[in-house]
Design a protein around this motif. Structure first.
Motif, PDB file in Angstrom:
ATOM      1  N   LYS A 191       0.708  -1.565   0.257  1.00 25.66           N
ATOM      2  CA  LYS A 191       0.133  -0.155  -0.076  1.00 25.66           C
ATOM      3  C   LYS A 191       0.795   1.371  -0.031  1.00 25.66           C
ATOM      4  N   ILE A 192       1.872   1.302   0.567  1.00 25.80           N
ATOM      5  CA  ILE A 192       2.203   2.152   0.797  1.00 25.80           C
ATOM      6  C   ILE A 192       3.395   2.287  -0.246  1.00 25.80           C
ATOM      7  N   LEU A 193       4.012   1.766  -1.033  1.00 30.96           N
ATOM      8  CA  LEU A 193       4.185   1.998  -1.959  1.00 30.96           C
ATOM      9  C   LEU A 193       3.313   2.220  -3.488  1.00 30.96           C
ATOM     10  N   LEU A 194       2.630   1.142  -3.793  1.00 33.25           N
ATOM     11  CA  LEU A 194       1.759   2.206  -4.742  1.00 33.25           C
ATOM     12  C   LEU A 194       0.871   3.317  -5.099  1.00 33.25           C
ATOM     13  N   GLN A 195       0.953   3.592  -3.132  1.00 37.03           N
ATOM     14  CA  GLN A 195       0.721   5.416  -2.748  1.00 37.03           C
ATOM     15  C   GLN A 195       1.612   5.835  -3.066  1.00 37.03           C
ATOM     16  N   ALA A 196       2.597   5.954  -2.901  1.00 41.61           N
ATOM     17  CA  ALA A 196       3.867   6.884  -2.940  1.00 41.61           C
ATOM     18  C   ALA A 196       4.138   7.133  -4.811  1.00 41.61           C
ATOM     19  N   CYS A 197       4.046   5.700  -5.799  1.00 42.56           N
ATOM     20  CA  CYS A 197       3.595   5.934  -6.937  1.00 42.56           C
ATOM     21  C   CYS A 197       2.387   6.655  -7.438  1.00 42.56           C
ATOM     22  N   ARG A 198       1.739   6.932  -6.541  1.00 41.85           N
ATOM     23  CA  ARG A 198       1.198   7.877  -7.258  1.00 41.85           C
ATOM     24  C   ARG A 198       0.921   9.323  -7.048  1.00 41.85           C
ATOM     25  N   ASP A 199       2.683   9.812  -6.357  1.00 40.55           N
ATOM     26  CA  ASP A 199       2.789  10.796  -5.748  1.00 40.55           C
ATOM     27  C   ASP A 199       3.789  11.550  -6.613  1.00 40.55           C
ATOM     28  N   ARG A 200       4.643  12.567  -7.177  1.00 42.11           N
ATOM     29  CA  ARG A 200       4.722  13.080  -7.723  1.00 42.11           C
ATOM     30  C   ARG A 200       5.950  14.023  -6.574  1.00 42.11           C
ATOM     31  N   GLN A 201       5.859  13.707  -6.173  1.00 41.23           N
ATOM     32  CA  GLN A 201       6.763  14.246  -5.218  1.00 41.23           C
ATOM     33  C   GLN A 201       8.029  13.492  -4.381  1.00 41.23           C
ATOM     34  N   ARG A 202       7.492  12.370  -4.533  1.00 39.64           N
ATOM     35  CA  ARG A 202       8.342  11.298  -3.869  1.00 39.64           C
ATOM     36  C   ARG A 202       8.535  10.457  -5.107  1.00 39.64           C
ATOM     37  N   VAL A 203       8.057  10.005  -6.300  1.00 41.66           N
ATOM     38  CA  VAL A 203       7.843   8.747  -7.278  1.00 41.66           C
ATOM     39  C   VAL A 203       8.593  10.014  -8.306  1.00 41.66           C
ATOM     40  N   ASP A 204       9.298  10.603  -8.283  1.00 40.02           N
ATOM     41  CA  ASP A 204       9.098  11.702  -9.763  1.00 40.02           C
ATOM     42  C   ASP A 204      10.657  10.787 -11.210  1.00 40.02           C
ATOM     43  N   THR A 205      11.399   9.985 -11.320  1.00 42.76           N
ATOM     44  CA  THR A 205      11.691   9.275 -12.160  1.00 42.76           C
ATOM     45  C   THR A 205      11.767   8.013 -12.464  1.00 42.76           C
ATOM     46  N   PRO A 206      12.122   7.505 -13.442  1.00 38.10           N
ATOM     47  CA  PRO A 206      12.277   6.613 -13.470  1.00 38.10           C
ATOM     48  C   PRO A 206      13.410   5.645 -12.951  1.00 38.10           C
ATOM     49  N   TYR A 207      14.217   6.221 -11.941  1.00 36.83           N
ATOM     50  CA  TYR A 207      15.093   4.863 -11.162  1.00 36.83           C
ATOM     51  C   TYR A 207      14.078   5.052  -9.451  1.00 36.83           C
ATOM     52  N   SER A 208      13.403   6.145  -9.988  1.00 35.69           N
ATOM     53  CA  SER A 208      12.868   5.742  -8.544  1.00 35.69           C
ATOM     54  C   SER A 208      11.576   4.059  -8.838  1.00 35.69           C
ATOM     55  N   LYS A 209      10.807   4.432  -9.800  1.00 33.13           N
ATOM     56  CA  LYS A 209       9.683   3.192 -10.282  1.00 33.13           C
ATOM     57  C   LYS A 209      10.572   2.754 -10.238  1.00 33.13           C
ATOM     58  N   ASP A 210      11.806   2.196 -10.964  1.00 36.97           N
ATOM     59  CA  ASP A 210      12.851   0.526 -10.998  1.00 36.97           C
ATOM     60  C   ASP A 210      12.692   0.404  -9.339  1.00 36.97           C
ATOM     61  N   GLN A 211      13.339   1.430  -8.948  1.00 37.32           N
ATOM     62  CA  GLN A 211      13.408   0.214  -7.214  1.00 37.32           C
ATOM     63  C   GLN A 211      11.224   0.227  -6.655  1.00 37.32           C
ATOM     64  N   VAL A 212      11.054   0.972  -6.373  1.00 36.11           N
ATOM     65  CA  VAL A 212       9.606   0.175  -6.847  1.00 36.11           C
ATOM     66  C   VAL A 212       8.604  -1.283  -7.307  1.00 36.11           C
ATOM     67  N   VAL A 213       9.088  -1.146  -8.421  1.00 35.75           N
ATOM     68  CA  VAL A 213       8.538  -2.214  -9.035  1.00 35.75           C
ATOM     69  C   VAL A 213       9.768  -3.393  -8.907  1.00 35.75           C
ATOM     70  N   THR A 214      10.602  -3.817  -8.908  1.00 31.55           N
ATOM     71  CA  THR A 214      11.805  -4.012  -8.103  1.00 31.55           C
ATOM     72  C   THR A 214      11.203  -5.494  -6.181  1.00 31.55           C
ATOM     73  N   ILE A 215      10.872  -3.519  -5.631  1.00 32.99           N
ATOM     74  CA  ILE A 215      10.400  -4.255  -4.249  1.00 32.99           C
ATOM     75  C   ILE A 215       9.214  -5.455  -4.728  1.00 32.99           C
ATOM     76  N   LEU A 216       8.637  -5.295  -5.742  1.00 34.92           N
ATOM     77  CA  LEU A 216       6.854  -5.746  -5.948  1.00 34.92           C
ATOM     78  C   LEU A 216       7.231  -7.051  -6.864  1.00 34.92           C
ATOM     79  N   ALA A 217       7.760  -6.915  -7.286  1.00 34.09           N
ATOM     80  CA  ALA A 217       8.230  -8.260  -8.120  1.00 34.09           C
ATOM     81  C   ALA A 217       9.576  -9.366  -7.319  1.00 34.09           C
ATOM     82  N   ASN A 218       9.472  -8.934  -5.947  1.00 35.79           N
ATOM     83  CA  ASN A 218      10.842 -10.007  -5.021  1.00 35.79           C
ATOM     84  C   ASN A 218       8.773 -10.360  -3.936  1.00 35.79           C
ATOM     85  N   LEU A 219       8.367  -9.327  -4.658  1.00 36.53           N
ATOM     86  CA  LEU A 219       7.237  -9.438  -2.890  1.00 36.53           C
ATOM     87  C   LEU A 219       6.128 -10.344  -4.004  1.00 36.53           C
ATOM     88  N   SER A 220       5.879 -10.630  -4.878  1.00 35.68           N
ATOM     89  CA  SER A 220       4.794 -11.332  -5.853  1.00 35.68           C
ATOM     90  C   SER A 220       5.284 -13.072  -5.781  1.00 35.68           C
TER      91      SER A 220
END
Length: 552
Positions: A382-411
Motif C-alpha cells: 500500500k505504501i509503495l503503490l501510494q507513493a507511485c501516485r505522488d510525484r513529489q516522492r516518485v518523480d523519476t524512472p529510477y524511483s519506479k525501478d526500485q518500487v517495481v523491483t520490490i513488488l517483483a520480489n514480493l510477488s
C-alpha cells in the motif's frame, strides 16, 4: 538494479573500467574548464621548459613558496579549502606526468626518437619538480623517500638512454634500445603510481587525524568534505581511503551526539567509500550496521541523516558486491532496518530521500526472503503503490525501478496478490509497461526498460491468482492506452530501447509475460464462448503491443 545510484557518484544521486594506466583512470574524473585548466597548468609547463634549459636542475623552494604553489599546505590554518585544493593539485600534477609517460609509450612504438627523448626530458622535469615541492612541504615517510630516490634515478636513466638513440641510425641498436627503454618506462610508470599512492595515503592520514583528534565541528566537517571529494576520483582511491581507517573515524563521529549535525555528511562519505570491499570490511569491523540501525530507528534523527544511512545500507547490500561476510551481522538488525526504511519511504519529503530508502529495500529483498515477509506485515504494498501516485516522492524512472523491483520480489509470496488487487496495483503495473523516458539520456532509457521488464515479471507472477489475471484482462484498455502512448512517441522509427539488439531482447520478453498472464485467466472452467473471447483478447493485446515495437 537498486544499486544504480551507488555505482557511480553523480549529482542527481542516481544510478568503471580501468584504463591501461591506474593513474589515468583516477585523473579522468577531474572535470575542469579548458581555459581554467590551461591557466592552472601554465606555470608548471613554463617551469618545466625553464628546467629543461637548466638541464633539469630543480627550481628553489623559496620561489615556489612565494607563488603559493606548494603541493601540500603545512597546516590547517592555511584555509578551509587548502587541503582539498592541494590534494587536487597533487592529482593534476600526477596527471601531467602520467600523460607524458603515455605519450612516450606511443612514440616509442613509432620509433620517433627525437620526440621520445624530448618527452622523457619533460617527464623527468615534472617528476623532479613534484618530488621537490612535496618533500619541502611535508616530511615524507622513509618508505616513500626510497621510492622517490629510485624513481628519480630511473627517470634520469630514461633521459640518458633516450639521448643515446639520437646519435645513431643503426637499426639493430635501436631495436635493442627500444626493448630496454620500454622496460625502464614501465618501471618508471609503476614506481610513479606507487609513489603517488603513498603521497595520497600520507595526506589522507592527515585528514583522518583531523577527524579523530579535533573537537571543532568546522574543522571536522572540512576534513570530511575533503575525503568525500577524493572518493569521487575512483575506486582505487576509495581503497586507499578505506585502508587508512576513514570508515572507522567516520563512524566514531556518528556515535557522538555532539556531532549530530555531521551525521549526514559523514554517512554520505561512508557510502562512497563502501563502493569497494575494503570499505565494507571496515564497516563490519566497527559494528557499523548496528550504528546505521540506531540512526534509522531514532525518531530524533533528521531526515537527511536517515536518508544517508539508507544510502549506506543500499551500498553494502548491492548485488554488485561479491563478498557477503557482512550480511551475518546485517541479518541481526534486519527487522529494525526494514521497518525504518519503509517508514522513510512513507514519510519522504522529496524524491531523493524516497529513492535512497527504496533502493536499500530493493537490495535487501534480493538476499533474504524474510525481508519480503516483514514488508508484507508492514503494509509495504500500500505504501509503495501510494507513493507511485505522488510525484513529489516518485518523480523519476529510477524511483519506479526500485518500487517495481520490490513488488517483483514480493510477488513470489501468495498473500501478495490480494493486497495488490486491493490497492489497484494491477492497473499501476500495466501502466508501468508503457514507462517512457522524459529525455534522451541513455541511463534514463535503460531505467525505463528495467521498469517495463520487472512490471511484466511481477504481473506474470501475480497471475497465479485467477483474480489478478482476470483483472488484467478487464483492464486491457489501460494496457492499450500505455501501448498507444509509447507507439505515438516512437511511431515510424524504432523501439524505445538503447538499440535494436536490446529492443529485440526486451520487448518480446515483456509481451511473453503479458501473454502468460492473459492465458492464465482463461481457465479450463470457462465456457467455450468465454474462452474464445478471452483468447481473442489475449491475442489482440499481445499482437497490438508487439506491432508497436517491431523495428522498421
Amino acid at each position: 538494479m537498486a544499486a544504480d545510484r551507488m555505482t557511480t557518484p553523480q549529482s542527481s544521486r542516481q544510478s568503471s573500467s580501468l584504463s591501461s594506466s591506474p593513474m589515468s583512470t583516477r585523473m579522468q574524473s577531474l572535470q575542469v574548464d579548458s581555459v581554467q585548466r590551461w591557466m592552472e597548468d601554465l606555470r608548471h609547463m613554463t617551469e618545466v621548459e625553464c628546467m629543461c634549459v637548466l638541464q633539469a636542475k630543480p627550481i628553489g623552494v623559496e620561489e615556489d613558496a612565494q607563488q603559493g604553489e606548494l603541493i601540500v599546505a603545512a597546516g590547517v590554518g592555511a584555509g578551509d579549502h587548502v587541503a582539498r585544493n592541494n590534494l587536487q593539485t597533487l592529482l593534476r600534477r600526477a596527471l601531467v606526468v602520467s600523460t607524458e609517460l603515455g605519450k612516450m609509450f606511443q612514440r616509442l612504438e613509432k620509433g620517433r626518437w627525437q620526440r621520445v627523448h624530448s618527452t622523457a626530458v619533460r617527464a623527468n622535469c615534472h617528476v623532479r619538480s613534484l618530488v621537490h615541492e612535496y618533500s619541502a612541504a611535508r616530511s615524507t615517510p622513509p618508505e616513500m623517500q626510497k621510492y622517490e630516490k629510485s624513481l628519480l634515478e630511473k627517470c634520469m636513466e630514461l633521459t640518458n638512454i633516450t639521448e643515446r638513440c639520437l646519435h645513431t641510425d643503426d637499426e639493430f641498436f635501436l631495436k635493442s634500445m627500444r626493448e630496454a627503454i620500454h622496460e625502464i618506462l614501465t618501471d618508471v610508470s609503476d614506481s610513479f603510481s606507487n609513489m603517488i599512492d603513498m603521497a595520497l595515503a600520507n595526506e589522507i592520514r592527515v585528514l583522518i587525524k583531523q577527524i579523530d583528534s579535533s573537537d571543532n565541528i568546522h574543522t571536522i566537517g572540512s576534513a570530511i568534505s575533503n575525503l568525500l571529494s577524493l572518493t569521487q576520483d575512483g575506486p582505487q582511491l576509495c581503497s586507499i581511503i578505506a585502508k587508512e581507517g576513514a570508515v572507522v573515524a567516520l563512524f566514531k563521529i556518528c556515535r557522538q551526539d555532539r556531532f549530530r549535525d555531521l551525521y549526514a555528511h559523514a554517512l554520505r562519505t561512508v557510502a562512497s567509500i563502501c563502493c569497494v570491499e575494503e570499505g565494507i570490511n571496515q564497516l563490519d569491523k566497527v559494528d557499523g550496521i548496528l550504528c546505521l540501525a540506531d540512526i534509522l530507528t531514532d525518531e530524533s534523527s533528521v531526515e537527511a541523516a536517515r536518508a544517508e544511512a539508507a544510502a549506506v545500507v543500499a551500498q553494502i547490500t548491492s548485488p554488485h558486491h561479491t563478498s557477503t561476510q557482512h550480511l551475518g551481522s546485517f541479518l541481526e538488525s534486519m527487522h529494525d532496518i526494514v521497518t525504518a526504511l519503509i517508514k522513510l519511504c512513507e514519510t519522504a519529503s522529496c524524491g531523493e530521500v524516497f529513492l535512497l530508502a527504496s533502493a536499500a529495500l530493493a537490495n535487501i529483498t534480493f538476499f533474504d526472503s524474510m525481508a519480503c515477509e516483514i514488508l508484507l506485515q508492514l503494509n509495504a504494498i500500500k505504501i509503495l503503490l501510494q507513493a507511485c501516485r505522488d510525484r513529489q516522492r516518485v518523480d523519476t524512472p529510477y524511483s519506479k525501478d526500485q518500487v517495481v523491483t520490490i513488488l517483483a520480489n514480493l510477488s513470489v509470496l501468495e498473500q501478495c496478490a490480494s493486497e495488490v488487487l486491493q490497492e489497484q496495483g494491477v492497473e499501476r503495473l500495466l501502466l508501468l509497461l508503457g514507462e517512457k523516458p522524459s529525455s534522451s539520456s541513455p541511463s534514463e532509457g535503460a531505467a525505463c526498460e528495467r521498469v517495463q521488464q520487472k512490471a511484466a515479471v511481477t504481473l506474470a507472477r501475480l497471475s497465479r491468482d485467477p483474480d489478478v489475471a482476470q483483472t488484467a484482462i478487464q483492464l486491457k484498455g489501460c494496457l492499450e492506452e500505455a501501448r498507444s502512448r509509447v507507439s505515438r512517441q516512437h511511431r515510424g522509427s524504432r523501439p524505445p530501447a538503447a538499440d535494436q539488439t536490446t529492443a529485440g531482447r526486451l520487448f518480446p520478453a515483456v509481451f511473453q509475460h503479458g501473454g502468460e498472464l492473459c492465458m492464465t485467466a482463461c481457465t479450463p472452467n470457462t465456457d467455450s464462448g468465454g474462452l474464445n473471447s478471452c483468447a481473442r483478447s489475449c491475442v489482440m493485446i499481445q499482437k497490438g503491443l508487439m506491432s508497436s515495437y517491431t523495428p522498421k
